[in-house]
Design a protein around this motif. Structure first.
Motif, PDB file in Angstrom:
ATOM      1  N   THR A 126     -68.219   3.519 -18.746  1.00 28.11           N
ATOM      2  CA  THR A 126     -68.201   4.521 -17.673  1.00 28.11           C
ATOM      3  C   THR A 126     -66.784   4.899 -17.261  1.00 28.11           C
ATOM      4  N   HIS A 127     -65.829   4.001 -17.503  1.00 28.49           N
ATOM      5  CA  HIS A 127     -64.448   4.242 -17.059  1.00 28.49           C
ATOM      6  C   HIS A 127     -63.466   4.217 -18.231  1.00 28.49           C
ATOM      7  N   LYS A 128     -63.925   4.650 -19.391  1.00 31.88           N
ATOM      8  CA  LYS A 128     -63.080   4.534 -20.588  1.00 31.88           C
ATOM      9  C   LYS A 128     -61.882   5.483 -20.572  1.00 31.88           C
ATOM     10  N   ILE A 129     -61.872   6.487 -19.687  1.00 31.08           N
ATOM     11  CA  ILE A 129     -60.691   7.354 -19.602  1.00 31.08           C
ATOM     12  C   ILE A 129     -59.600   6.715 -18.743  1.00 31.08           C
ATOM     13  N   PHE A 130     -59.910   5.572 -18.115  1.00 31.63           N
ATOM     14  CA  PHE A 130     -58.943   4.919 -17.228  1.00 31.63           C
ATOM     15  C   PHE A 130     -58.346   3.643 -17.816  1.00 31.63           C
ATOM     16  N   SER A 131     -59.041   3.008 -18.734  1.00 21.23           N
ATOM     17  CA  SER A 131     -58.541   1.730 -19.234  1.00 21.23           C
ATOM     18  C   SER A 131     -59.099   1.421 -20.610  1.00 21.23           C
ATOM     19  N   HIS A 132     -58.298   0.708 -21.386  1.00 22.26           N
ATOM     20  CA  HIS A 132     -58.734   0.194 -22.676  1.00 22.26           C
ATOM     21  C   HIS A 132     -58.756  -1.328 -22.591  1.00 22.26           C
ATOM     22  N   ASN A 133     -59.848  -1.844 -22.066  1.00 22.88           N
ATOM     23  CA  ASN A 133     -60.033  -3.299 -21.922  1.00 22.88           C
ATOM     24  C   ASN A 133     -58.979  -3.965 -21.039  1.00 22.88           C
ATOM     25  N   GLY A 134     -58.354  -3.193 -20.153  1.00 18.86           N
ATOM     26  CA  GLY A 134     -57.386  -3.774 -19.230  1.00 18.86           C
ATOM     27  C   GLY A 134     -56.051  -4.128 -19.862  1.00 18.86           C
ATOM     28  N   ASN A 135     -55.715  -3.475 -20.964  1.00 22.84           N
ATOM     29  CA  ASN A 135     -54.475  -3.823 -21.676  1.00 22.84           C
ATOM     30  C   ASN A 135     -53.262  -3.024 -21.209  1.00 22.84           C
ATOM     31  N   GLU A 136     -53.370  -2.328 -20.095  1.00 23.69           N
ATOM     32  CA  GLU A 136     -52.275  -1.487 -19.622  1.00 23.69           C
ATOM     33  C   GLU A 136     -51.317  -2.297 -18.735  1.00 23.69           C
ATOM     34  N   VAL A 137     -50.064  -1.888 -18.762  1.00 20.15           N
ATOM     35  CA  VAL A 137     -49.024  -2.514 -17.929  1.00 20.15           C
ATOM     36  C   VAL A 137     -48.528  -1.498 -16.915  1.00 20.15           C
ATOM     37  N   ALA A 138     -48.243  -1.972 -15.710  1.00 22.07           N
ATOM     38  CA  ALA A 138     -47.626  -1.124 -14.685  1.00 22.07           C
ATOM     39  C   ALA A 138     -46.137  -1.445 -14.624  1.00 22.07           C
ATOM     40  N   PHE A 139     -45.309  -0.430 -14.836  1.00 25.16           N
ATOM     41  CA  PHE A 139     -43.862  -0.585 -14.838  1.00 25.16           C
ATOM     42  C   PHE A 139     -43.305  -0.104 -13.500  1.00 25.16           C
ATOM     43  N   GLY A 140     -42.528  -0.940 -12.851  1.00 27.43           N
ATOM     44  CA  GLY A 140     -41.883  -0.564 -11.606  1.00 27.43           C
ATOM     45  C   GLY A 140     -40.384  -0.543 -11.763  1.00 27.43           C
ATOM     46  N   THR A 141     -39.720   0.287 -10.997  1.00 29.91           N
ATOM     47  CA  THR A 141     -38.248   0.283 -10.966  1.00 29.91           C
ATOM     48  C   THR A 141     -37.780   0.348  -9.527  1.00 29.91           C
ATOM     49  N   ILE A 142     -36.657  -0.306  -9.278  1.00 24.56           N
ATOM     50  CA  ILE A 142     -36.094  -0.316  -7.926  1.00 24.56           C
ATOM     51  C   ILE A 142     -34.595  -0.566  -8.046  1.00 24.56           C
ATOM     52  N   GLY A 143     -33.831  -0.048  -7.097  1.00 29.06           N
ATOM     53  CA  GLY A 143     -32.397  -0.304  -7.074  1.00 29.06           C
ATOM     54  C   GLY A 143     -32.082  -1.644  -6.432  1.00 29.06           C
ATOM     55  N   ASN A 144     -30.898  -2.155  -6.678  1.00 29.90           N
ATOM     56  CA  ASN A 144     -30.525  -3.468  -6.141  1.00 29.90           C
ATOM     57  C   ASN A 144     -30.609  -3.512  -4.622  1.00 29.90           C
ATOM     58  N   ALA A 145     -30.207  -2.443  -3.947  1.00 33.32           N
ATOM     59  CA  ALA A 145     -30.248  -2.448  -2.482  1.00 33.32           C
ATOM     60  C   ALA A 145     -31.671  -2.401  -1.961  1.00 33.32           C
ATOM     61  N   GLY A 146     -32.580  -1.856  -2.752  1.00 34.65           N
ATOM     62  CA  GLY A 146     -33.969  -1.750  -2.334  1.00 34.65           C
ATOM     63  C   GLY A 146     -34.640  -3.093  -2.138  1.00 34.65           C
ATOM     64  N   ILE A 147     -34.086  -4.147  -2.749  1.00 33.08           N
ATOM     65  CA  ILE A 147     -34.735  -5.451  -2.601  1.00 33.08           C
ATOM     66  C   ILE A 147     -34.496  -6.041  -1.216  1.00 33.08           C
ATOM     67  N   SER A 148     -33.662  -5.405  -0.412  1.00 34.09           N
ATOM     68  CA  SER A 148     -33.490  -5.847   0.971  1.00 34.09           C
ATOM     69  C   SER A 148     -34.722  -5.550   1.815  1.00 34.09           C
ATOM     70  N   GLU A 149     -35.536  -4.606   1.350  1.00 32.32           N
ATOM     71  CA  GLU A 149     -36.690  -4.177   2.123  1.00 32.32           C
ATOM     72  C   GLU A 149     -37.823  -5.203   2.068  1.00 32.32           C
ATOM     73  N   GLY A 150     -38.536  -5.333   3.178  1.00 32.67           N
ATOM     74  CA  GLY A 150     -39.679  -6.235   3.224  1.00 32.67           C
ATOM     75  C   GLY A 150     -40.764  -5.863   2.231  1.00 32.67           C
ATOM     76  N   LEU A 151     -40.910  -4.566   1.927  1.00 34.66           N
ATOM     77  CA  LEU A 151     -41.933  -4.121   0.976  1.00 34.66           C
ATOM     78  C   LEU A 151     -41.721  -4.746  -0.394  1.00 34.66           C
ATOM     79  N   PHE A 152     -40.455  -4.952  -0.773  1.00 35.77           N
ATOM     80  CA  PHE A 152     -40.161  -5.584  -2.058  1.00 35.77           C
ATOM     81  C   PHE A 152     -40.697  -7.007  -2.081  1.00 35.77           C
ATOM     82  N   TRP A 153     -40.381  -7.777  -1.038  1.00 38.23           N
ATOM     83  CA  TRP A 153     -40.778  -9.186  -1.006  1.00 38.23           C
ATOM     84  C   TRP A 153     -42.283  -9.339  -0.848  1.00 38.23           C
ATOM     85  N   GLU A 154     -42.875  -8.476  -0.056  1.00 35.49           N
ATOM     86  CA  GLU A 154     -44.328  -8.523   0.121  1.00 35.49           C
ATOM     87  C   GLU A 154     -45.031  -8.261  -1.202  1.00 35.49           C
TER      88      GLU A 154
END
Length: 809
Positions: free
Chosen positions: A176-204
């Protein structure tokens, strides 16, 4: 290969086909040069006045090329405004696209990310077709839409990654959801700058990712500055990787894999991302890659110069350690082995690539500029044609010629639609006493064209698809004779929804084992499992982020924030990311996450809030629903799950133990969205309210009836959208008096309600008395029943105010 001029190992020699390897390296070098030239020319375009603002990814080119090598179809990115090289490398951003965004071209063909709505270097791909339905995302490389707020890209990264885990576990969604996933083999890639890790959202986010064990690869681009502030003021350790070491997984405990790599070492970067991909994709372990030794050659943005805050020594270091320079040197010094002197390229060949890259970017930039100018020049010519006719009609009005000349001058070098419309509308000011066909032509043109252009800049705040929640018709509950606590109505309805919707997930603080603090989900985790009904940590921002990411990947999350007072923790994510998602992508992305919370009247400063004024002002783009009881709330959940809008549902905190009749069409009855309900008919005064206060108003109406005053009571039900059928003004046409009762602070939601009724619905014209509001006091409600009575609207407050209104009239 360990260093720039060392030979390859036997294993590496066998791995590489030299011709393919050489081609890959040279293609990467060319793309790095194209991206750098894009940054350089982009800055110039801002400084010469063609664009308003510029922020670029120069200095981060080489690691982004390496990251792109492992990014596969079906994967997702949640990054920030330095990732132009990566977006070019995965084939979803062209140079022409980049400059079209820089110029704010309002044409999706030219600028498919946002139609010029987002600032430059804010990236994304289109998840939806024009009709608002999902594309086949497993066949595409996907990027969620960027936001400027530092580290705010982090929370939804959780949901984007968690979806892979859900799809891997819930096998029944495979077809039913084959357009969204192939057996869960997808990776989520994130990027952030060095100063951004000061934010609580990063640590959370990092903490939650470690707990959840989900496939994330998070890259930290470390150039040692956050605008003008160096790392020593951003975090306590000298090195980010050392600071993160407590999260590092070991043989005894799960955690995160942490890798540090030099951002100018092409081979090491490539190996690092291949290793990270194996860990994240196949082990479902989050990986943090700390990319060091990066530079920012042009400074933070076009708003400032980094020469103002970097030392001479640092600036020299950045020149000498520029990633592309290091990459070029490595190419020139490369030898396949000591015997074979095969080279990748010589100086003249690389110089040729440099020249071609510069010329290519210049050409693409000019194409983008001409395409941007074309519709503006067309508009100018249409206006000029009308103005010439007006000038010929009124030859004595020489000032018209001045405006025609101004029109041509303002659009000669840096045209804007604004300058054209300002001149056209200004001329009408001076022709207000004149009657002519030419003037009428100008009026008609302005009205028609202004509406068209307004759509370019204001459409898609809410869903326009056939699934839009506002298009769902009401389905009435069919009641049994059984009366139960309100929480039982919710529980039985959620049970049915989990049965009907196999992609429904419900999670939040205390949601799983005990079934939420008011037992509206009691026993449902045991019945449906920990994937579908689960507890989270106390981390409101990332709970919302999880919901956003999961919803962007085709799942239907209901995320719970325990009390509406705690929405404040997550308000920034809800406002900056979720509320404007469809708008800022012009219908390119959606996240139909449902946020469940509770509030209104109870006892205590942090458990009885009704900060609806803040909600409705910050959350335009999210439906804000305020049901008066649990049957109404259940009906909203049923409606929302058949639709595709994000929504906030505020349940009445003091309603869980109040008896209600249990419907037998659970999961199917629907409360309409944007429709008020007249719960009591009357002819003397219209009383408008919502939520828990409805019961207070209804009691007051009974008291007033004993005094021969017939009140019409209207339950708003949904604040956003508000009374789409304009039923409140219909009531005013009969009663001619308006009282709004709201337990928000003075001028909170009541001001919004007044504006809607008096201005949008023209209710002012039907009033015989001034409209009146009764609200809570300006402070938060104190603890205890007396605190509630003296700080929020009471029956007596309402009765006395109505008597006063009736006496005055």
């Amino acid at each position: 290969m360990k260093k720039n001029n060392k030979k390859l190992s036997d294993e590496e020699e066998n791995f590489f086909d030299f011709d393919s390897f050489r081609k890959m390296v040279l293609n990467d070098y060319k793309l790095a040069r194209i991206s750098r030239e894009t940054s350089i020319l982009g800055r110039r375009e801002v400084l010469n006045g063609r664009a308003k603002f510029g922020i670029f990814g120069d200095g981060k080119e080489i690691p982004q090329l390496a990251m792109a090598k492992v990014f596969q179809n079906g994967d997702y990115r949640s990054g920030y405004y330095r990732d132009q090289t990566f977006m070019m490398a995965i084939g979803v951003l062209t140079v022409k696209n980049f400059f079209s965004q820089l110029y704010a071209h309002s044409d999706l063909e030219a600028e498919p990310v946002s139609s010029g709505r987002m600032m430059t270097a804010h990236f994304g791909t289109r998840f939806l077709n024009e009709d608002g339905n999902w594309k086949n995302l497993i066949k595409k490389k996907n990027s969620s839409a960027d936001i400027s707020s530092t580290a705010a890209q982090m929370p939804k990264l959780l949901g984007l990654a968690q979806a892979s885990k859900v799809y891997k576990k819930l096998k029944n969604l495979k077809e039913t959801h084959k357009i969204f996933s192939h057996n869960g083999n997808e990776v989520a890639f994130g990027t952030i700058g060095n100063a951004g890790i000061s934010e609580g959202l990063f640590w959370e986010t990092l903490n939650a990712a470690s707990v959840l064990q989900i496939p994330i690869i998070l890259s930290i681009w470390d150039d040692e500055y956050g605008i003008s502030v160096p790392n020593k003021y951003q975090f306590s350790k000298k090195n980010i990787s050392d600071l993160l070491s407590g999260f590092h997984r070991n043989k005894k405990e799960k955690g995160i894999e942490i890798i540090r790599v030099n951002g100018s070492n092409y081979i090491d970067l490539t190996k690092t991302y291949v290793t990270a991909d194996k860990i994240a994709r196949y082990e479902h372990v989050p990986v943090v890659i700390h990319v060091t030794n990066l530079t920012q050659p042009q400074g933070h943005s076009t708003s400032s110069s980094h020469e103002r805050y970097k030392s001479k020594e640092r600036l020299e270091w950045e020149v000498n350690n520029d990633g592309i320079k290091k990459f070029r040197d490595w190419i020139l010094n490369f030898r396949i082995n000591e015997k074979d002197c095969c080279k990748i390229a010589n100086v003249s060949f690389l110089d040729q690539i440099d020249g071609e890259a510069k010329k290519y970017v210049e050409n693409e930039k000019e194409k983008a500029w001409k395409a941007f100018q074309k519709p503006i020049i067309k508009i100018k010519n249409e206006v000029a044609s009308i103005l010439y006719k007006i000038q010929n009609t009124y030859k004595e009005k020489k000032w018209i010629q001045k405006y025609i000349q101004e029109l041509h001058n303002t659009t000669k070098n840096y045209p804007t639609k604004k300058s054209i419309f300002r001149i056209a509308r200004k001329i009408l000011y001076f022709l207000k006493e004149v009657k002519s066909d030419q003037k009428d032509s100008l009026i008609k043109w302005i009205r028609k064209k202004y509406h068209e252009e307004q759509e370019n800049y204001s459409s898609h705040l809410y869903s326009i698809s056939e699934k839009a929640s506002m298009k769902k018709t009401e389905v009435f509950p069919i009641y049994t004779n059984l009366e139960v606590d309100g929480r039982i109505v919710l529980r039985e309805n959620f049970d049915k929804l989990l049965e009907i919707h196999p992609d429904l997930l419900i999670f939040g603080e205390d949601v799983g084992k005990i079934g939420d603090v008011n037992q509206g989900l009691e026993g449902l985790q045991k019945k449906y499992g920990k994937i579908r009904v689960c507890d989270t940590g106390i981390r409101e921002s990332t709970i919302i982020g999880q919901g956003i990411g999961l919803a962007m990947r085709g799942l239907r999350p209901i995320v719970e924030i325990q009390y509406i007072d705690y929405i404040l923790y997550a308000l920034q994510i809800m406002s900056d990311d979720l509320a404007c998602l469809q708008y800022r992508t012009k219908g390119g992305q959606k996240a139909p996450v449902i946020i469940r919370t509770r509030g209104h009247r109870l006892e205590g400063i942090w458990h009885s809030g009704s900060p609806m004024g803040g909600m409705i002002n910050y959350l335009r783009g999210i439906l804000v629903l305020v049901p008066r009881n649990m049957v109404k709330a259940a009906g909203f959940y049923n409606t929302l799950l058949s639709g595709d809008d994000p929504a906030l549902v505020v349940e009445c905190l003091n309603g869980y133990r109040i008896k209600e009749k249990l419907p037998n069409n659970l999961g199917l009855f629907r409360t309409p969205i944007g429709v008020v309900e007249k719960t009591r008919k009357g002819k003397d005064i219209t009383m408008v309210t919502y939520g828990s206060t409805w019961r207070i108003v209804s009691e007051a109406a009974e008291e007033l009836y004993k005094m021969n005053i017939n009140s019409e009571v209207i339950d708003i039900q949904s604040l956003i959208p508000f009374d789409l059928q304009k039923d409140i003004v219909k009531s005013l046409q009969k009663t001619n008096r308006l009282l709004i009762i709201d337990e928000d602070v003075p001028g909170g939601a009541s001001a919004y309600i007044l504006q809607k009724i008096l201005e949008e619905q023209n209710g002012y014209y039907y009033l015989d008395s001034p409209p009146v509001t009764i609200t809570a006091k300006e402070h938060r409600p104190p603890y205890g029943s007396d605190g509630d009575y003296f700080s929020k609207p009471s029956v007596e407050n309402i009765v006395e105010k109505v008597l006063e209104i009736m006496h005055d009239s």
